[in-house]
Design a protein around this motif. Structure first.
Motif, PDB file in Angstrom:
ATOM      1  N   PRO A   1     138.871 102.142   0.021  1.00 23.73           N
ATOM      2  CA  PRO A   1     137.531 102.206  -0.253  1.00 23.73           C
ATOM      3  C   PRO A   1     136.932 103.786  -0.167  1.00 23.73           C
ATOM      4  CG  PRO A   1     138.083 101.091   1.858  1.00 23.73           C
ATOM      5  CD  PRO A   1     139.385 101.542   0.934  1.00 23.73           C
ATOM      6  N   LEU A   2     137.897 104.677  -0.085  1.00 19.65           N
ATOM      7  CA  LEU A   2     137.376 105.931  -0.515  1.00 19.65           C
ATOM      8  C   LEU A   2     137.473 106.267  -2.137  1.00 19.65           C
ATOM      9  CD1 LEU A   2     137.092 109.043   0.408  1.00 19.65           C
ATOM     10  CD2 LEU A   2     139.319 109.291   0.467  1.00 19.65           C
TER      11      LEU A   2
ATOM     12  N   LEU B   1     134.622 106.583  -7.254  1.00 20.20           N
ATOM     13  CA  LEU B   1     134.609 106.189  -8.401  1.00 20.20           C
ATOM     14  C   LEU B   1     132.918 105.890  -8.752  1.00 20.20           C
ATOM     15  CD1 LEU B   1     135.620 105.239 -11.422  1.00 20.20           C
ATOM     16  CD2 LEU B   1     135.878 103.039 -10.266  1.00 20.20           C
ATOM     17  N   LEU B   2     132.314 105.439  -7.898  1.00 18.85           N
ATOM     18  CA  LEU B   2     130.848 104.846  -7.732  1.00 18.85           C
ATOM     19  C   LEU B   2     130.118 106.224  -7.949  1.00 18.85           C
ATOM     20  CD1 LEU B   2     128.842 102.458  -7.521  1.00 18.85           C
ATOM     21  CD2 LEU B   2     128.903 102.830  -5.041  1.00 18.85           C
ATOM     22  N   ALA B   3     130.451 107.174  -7.029  1.00 21.48           N
ATOM     23  CA  ALA B   3     129.765 108.450  -7.199  1.00 21.48           C
ATOM     24  C   ALA B   3     129.634 109.134  -8.482  1.00 21.48           C
ATOM     25  CB  ALA B   3     130.143 109.343  -6.265  1.00 21.48           C
ATOM     26  N   PHE B   4     130.980 109.086  -9.088  1.00 25.48           N
ATOM     27  CA  PHE B   4     131.160 109.625 -10.543  1.00 25.48           C
ATOM     28  C   PHE B   4     130.365 108.543 -11.357  1.00 25.48           C
ATOM     29  CE2 PHE B   4     133.605 109.434 -14.576  1.00 25.48           C
ATOM     30  CZ  PHE B   4     133.481 111.096 -14.611  1.00 25.48           C
TER      31      PHE B   4
ATOM     32  N   MET C   1     127.650 107.287 -11.030  1.00 25.78           N
ATOM     33  CA  MET C   1     126.157 107.010 -10.786  1.00 25.78           C
ATOM     34  C   MET C   1     125.780 108.620 -11.297  1.00 25.78           C
ATOM     35  SD  MET C   1     125.456 105.552  -7.265  1.00 25.78           S
ATOM     36  CE  MET C   1     123.732 105.530  -7.324  1.00 25.78           C
ATOM     37  N   GLY C   2     126.611 109.574 -11.380  1.00 28.42           N
ATOM     38  CA  GLY C   2     126.258 110.883 -11.739  1.00 28.42           C
ATOM     39  C   GLY C   2     126.417 110.962 -13.281  1.00 28.42           C
ATOM     40  N   LEU C   3     127.469 110.256 -13.924  1.00 31.83           N
ATOM     41  CA  LEU C   3     127.509 110.302 -15.266  1.00 31.83           C
ATOM     42  C   LEU C   3     126.228 109.228 -15.808  1.00 31.83           C
ATOM     43  CD1 LEU C   3     129.237 110.913 -17.872  1.00 31.83           C
ATOM     44  CD2 LEU C   3     130.453 109.086 -17.259  1.00 31.83           C
ATOM     45  N   ALA C   4     125.957 108.346 -15.060  1.00 32.37           N
ATOM     46  CA  ALA C   4     124.673 107.606 -15.712  1.00 32.37           C
ATOM     47  C   ALA C   4     123.238 108.368 -15.554  1.00 32.37           C
ATOM     48  CB  ALA C   4     124.605 106.210 -14.721  1.00 32.37           C
ATOM     49  N   GLY C   5     123.193 109.074 -14.422  1.00 29.13           N
ATOM     50  CA  GLY C   5     122.028 110.118 -14.473  1.00 29.13           C
ATOM     51  C   GLY C   5     122.073 111.025 -15.614  1.00 29.13           C
ATOM     52  N   LEU C   6     123.173 111.575 -15.980  1.00 28.58           N
ATOM     53  CA  LEU C   6     123.217 112.511 -16.841  1.00 28.58           C
ATOM     54  C   LEU C   6     122.870 112.113 -18.396  1.00 28.58           C
ATOM     55  CD1 LEU C   6     126.182 114.821 -15.989  1.00 28.58           C
ATOM     56  CD2 LEU C   6     123.958 115.394 -16.000  1.00 28.58           C
ATOM     57  N   LEU C   7     123.669 110.798 -18.364  1.00 33.05           N
ATOM     58  CA  LEU C   7     123.260 110.099 -19.774  1.00 33.05           C
ATOM     59  C   LEU C   7     121.717 109.582 -20.001  1.00 33.05           C
ATOM     60  CD1 LEU C   7     126.859 108.141 -20.153  1.00 33.05           C
ATOM     61  CD2 LEU C   7     125.774 110.129 -21.539  1.00 33.05           C
ATOM     62  N   SER C   8     121.248 109.081 -18.849  1.00 32.99           N
ATOM     63  CA  SER C   8     120.124 108.352 -19.011  1.00 32.99           C
ATOM     64  C   SER C   8     119.003 109.767 -19.401  1.00 32.99           C
ATOM     65  CB  SER C   8     119.525 107.640 -17.930  1.00 32.99           C
ATOM     66  OG  SER C   8     119.530 108.483 -16.643  1.00 32.99           O
TER      67      SER C   8
END
Length: 119
Positions: A7-8, A13-16, A18-25
């Motif tokens: 789970p950790l 991985l989910l945080a990474f 989402m952060g990458l998706a925010g930067l790319l978008s």
């Protein structure tokens, strides 16, 4: 039985992602209107000095940053001491007074040398 760290790892991985998706978008969707003011060096709301254009900042910025780090570390050590004050008794009080005196010496030195003046 699964590994307790799964789970950790999934959350990391989910945080990474989402952060990458925010930067790319923001890079794809965001406006790309650059002008002289947007790409100019910004120095705390004042007119940039000629030295900032070359990428070098005055030493005063680094002194203020180091002062912030010193007091940030002080708070990091003071908070647990305040929480466990009753368990530490007299030894904890003496240790914290010594710590505060050691932190105060460079602060007074910097103050007397003019490191906190904004002129």
């Amino acid at each position: 039985m699964t590994n307790p760290y799964v789970p950790l790892l999934v959350m990391g991985l989910l945080a990474f992602v989402m952060g990458l998706a925010g930067l790319l978008s923001s890079a794809v969707i965001g406006p790309k209107r650059y002008n002289k003011i947007k790409v100019d060096a910004y120095e705390c709301g004042i007119q940039p000095s000629p030295h900032a254009a070359s990428g070098r900042f005055p030493v005063k910025y680094y002194i203020v940053a180091m002062t912030f780090i010193i007091f940030d570390i002080e708070v990091v050590f003071l908070y647990p001491w305040a929480v466990a004050f009753t368990e530490l008794a007299t030894f904890g009080l003496i240790a914290m007074i010594a710590f505060l005196l050691l932190i105060t010496v460079p602060f007074v030195y910097e103050w007397r040398r003019g490191g906190l003046d904004w002129d």
